[in-house]
Enzyme design. Structure first.
Site, PDB file in Angstrom:
ATOM      1  N   TYR A  51       0.855  -1.196   0.000  1.00  0.00           N
ATOM      2  CA  TYR A  51       0.000   0.000   0.000  1.00  0.00           C
ATOM      3  C   TYR A  51       0.879   1.228   0.000  1.00  0.00           C
ATOM      4  CZ  TYR A  51      -4.931  -0.830  -0.034  1.00  0.00           C
ATOM      5  OH  TYR A  51      -6.204  -1.107  -0.447  1.00  0.00           O
TER       6      TYR A  51
ATOM      7  N   GLU B  61      -0.539   4.748  -0.598  1.00  0.00           N
ATOM      8  CA  GLU B  61      -1.336   5.945  -0.833  1.00  0.00           C
ATOM      9  C   GLU B  61      -0.504   7.182  -0.546  1.00  0.00           C
ATOM     10  OE1 GLU B  61      -4.242   4.009   1.392  1.00  0.00           O
ATOM     11  OE2 GLU B  61      -5.886   4.673   0.113  1.00  0.00           O
TER      12      GLU B  61
ATOM     13  N   ASP C  10      -5.520  13.958 -25.446  1.00  0.00           N
ATOM     14  CA  ASP C  10      -5.558  12.542 -25.049  1.00  0.00           C
ATOM     15  C   ASP C  10      -4.848  11.754 -26.141  1.00  0.00           C
ATOM     16  OD1 ASP C  10      -6.188   9.890 -24.672  1.00  0.00           O
ATOM     17  OD2 ASP C  10      -8.274  10.242 -24.114  1.00  0.00           O
TER      18      ASP C  10
ATOM     19  N   THR D 217      -2.438   6.210 -22.278  1.00  0.00           N
ATOM     20  CA  THR D 217      -2.413   4.869 -21.680  1.00  0.00           C
ATOM     21  C   THR D 217      -1.111   4.214 -22.113  1.00  0.00           C
ATOM     22  OG1 THR D 217      -3.695   4.030 -23.542  1.00  0.00           O
ATOM     23  CG2 THR D 217      -4.893   4.482 -21.513  1.00  0.00           C
TER      24      THR D 217
ATOM     25  N   LYS E  50      -1.108   0.520 -25.174  1.00  0.00           N
ATOM     26  CA  LYS E  50      -1.423   0.451 -26.617  1.00  0.00           C
ATOM     27  C   LYS E  50      -0.133   0.502 -27.437  1.00  0.00           C
ATOM     28  CE  LYS E  50      -6.063   2.384 -26.020  1.00  0.00           C
ATOM     29  NZ  LYS E  50      -6.162   3.141 -24.763  1.00  0.00           N
TER      30      LYS E  50
ATOM     31  N   ARG F 219      -1.166  -2.235 -18.652  1.00  0.00           N
ATOM     32  CA  ARG F 219      -2.463  -1.568 -18.746  1.00  0.00           C
ATOM     33  C   ARG F 219      -2.544  -0.471 -17.683  1.00  0.00           C
ATOM     34  NH1 ARG F 219      -6.755  -2.872 -21.460  1.00  0.00           N
ATOM     35  NH2 ARG F 219      -5.471  -4.438 -22.460  1.00  0.00           N
TER      36      ARG F 219
END
Ligand code: DSN
Length: 414
Positions: A53, A55, A199, A225, A228, A234
């Site tokens: 974790y 955060e 984008d 992203t 691709k 991903r």
């Protein structure tokens, strides 16, 4: 060793995973948003980093034990900034849609006007589609493409910006086969006092390799992203000008996400490193050459392509002259092991569930080492299927050729 453990713990998941691996190996993946990532990226993804974790951000976490995690995230940020020439990078978004969400929520208030590309013209769901959070929270107005050329109607972008004075203009697309003039859209955004978000999810790999104009230094923010054309894991990324760093970081966490996926962030760092190499540039050059070759073969067989061709990694077939629907074309090609996806085309009258277009791309095939020669054969196989959708003999023959071709180009070289 990993495999043996999974097989033992959960034989069902193991079996399905192996079946999917075989499907990927034996087929021709031509969905332009899919690719085969490297073994190094897979190794980072399937690592102990998933246990942690973290955060917060490097040097300010809400959990102890982040000494090495911080080093990894700092490295990913540094590499992303260098690759795309951005002032800052946030590598935590879980997806492209969440990267866009962070930008919208950071810049806009509920109901603010946004100008973006219409989904039918090649835009994306998160660019204001009614069914997406974006269309529900904000007032999107859409620009499209010109009817005659099917190229982005930049004049319309300016007309709509002047008329509606949007707070934000979004550029970028998910099914547009041509280069995008980010600089021109940026000039319009500045003239009418709008922010500009580009984008570049689809073309990130081409941009990284210098084969598509980089939206920086013009734009305010960029989202992308990594899975691709960039050939990574991903996930999403937000990049931008310094003045947006704080509001974007605060919006990604704690605004819209909880704990980051540090295994994915490590894999992003690896993919950014790989994207700086000469072999990556050569790969992207081949992606474009292959798409052009495919377009050439299809056009020679009188298949109508939106915009008449391509200068990036994807092509969009207009199926209407062939009297076959998008769903039918996608399904019948899938039966032969060729994976494409149905897609709306500009000014499409058909429903988005069964549109009139078929979207194909070359990133995954090029990763497997296929070149122009293979594109010629694949183009011919696709044409045979599209022109004889009910012919079982043709289908069987194409299927055999697909398996033979896929076998010749294993996706991981030993
Ligand atoms: N679903 C992606 C694509 O296929 O283009 C975009 O998010």
């Amino acid at each position: 060793m990993q495999e043996a453990k999974l097989r033992k713990v959960d034989s069902l998941v193991f079996r399905f995973l192996k079946q999917e691996e075989q499907r990927q190996k034996r087929g021709l993946v031509m969905i332009p948003s899919e690719n085969f990532t490297s073994l190094a990226v897979l190794e980072a993804l399937g690592s102990c980093l998933t246990n942690k974790y973290s955060e917060g951000y490097p040097n300010f976490r809400y959990y102890s034990g982040n000494k090495y995690i911080d080093k990894i995230e700092i490295l990913a940020i540094k590499r992303a900034k260098e690759l795309f020439k951005a002032d800052f990078a946030n590598v935590q978004p879980h997806s492209g849609t969440q990267a866009n969400m962070a930008c919208y929520f950071a810049l806009l208030k509920k109901g603010d006007r946004v100008l973006s590309m219409d989904l039918n013209a090649g835009g994306h769901l998160s660019h204001g589609a009614k069914v997406s959070f974006s269309g529900k929270f904000f007032h999107f107005i859409h620009y499209g493409v010109k009817k005659e050329t099917e190229l982005i109607d930049y004049e319309q972008v300016e007309i709509l910006a002047r008329k509606y004075r949007p707070k934000l203009i979004v550029s970028g697309a998910s099914s547009y086969p041509r280069k995008i003039n980010f600089r021109l859209i940026n000039n319009i955004a500045h003239k009418y006092g709008a922010y500009h978000l580009a984008d570049i999810a689809h073309i990130a790999g081409l941009v990284a390799a210098g084969l598509h104009p980089n939206p920086f230094p013009w734009v305010d923010l960029v989202t992308l992203t990594t899975q691709k054309t960039l050939r990574g894991p991903r996930g999403g990324v937000v990049l931008g000008k310094k003045k947006f760093e704080k509001i974007i970081n605060r919006m990604v966490f704690p605004g819209i996400q909880g704990g980051p996926f540090e295994n994915v962030i490590a894999a992003k760092a690896v993919c950014f490193k790989q994207a700086r190499t000469l072999s990556f540039k050569k790969y992207q050059e081949q992606v474009i050459k292959n798409a052009r070759q495919l377009a050439k073969v299809l056009l020679k067989e009188n298949i109508r392509l939106i915009t008449g061709g391509t200068d990036n990694h994807l092509l969009l077939i207009d199926l209407r002259p062939l009297k076959i629907s998008g769903l039918e074309a996608e399904r019948i090609l899938e039966e032969t092991g060729i994976y494409t996806n149905r897609n709306v085309i500009p000014f499409d009258d058909a429903s988005p569930n069964n549109p009139s277009g078929l979207r194909l791309g070359t990133p995954a095939l090029t990763t497997r080492g296929m070149k122009e020669r293979e594109m010629k054969l694949i183009g011919q196989l696709i044409v045979r299927i599209l022109k004889n959708p009910k012919n079982k003999k043709v289908k069987e023959d194409v299927k055999k050729q697909v398996i033979a071709l896929a076998k010749k180009f294993p996706y991981f070289k030993k």
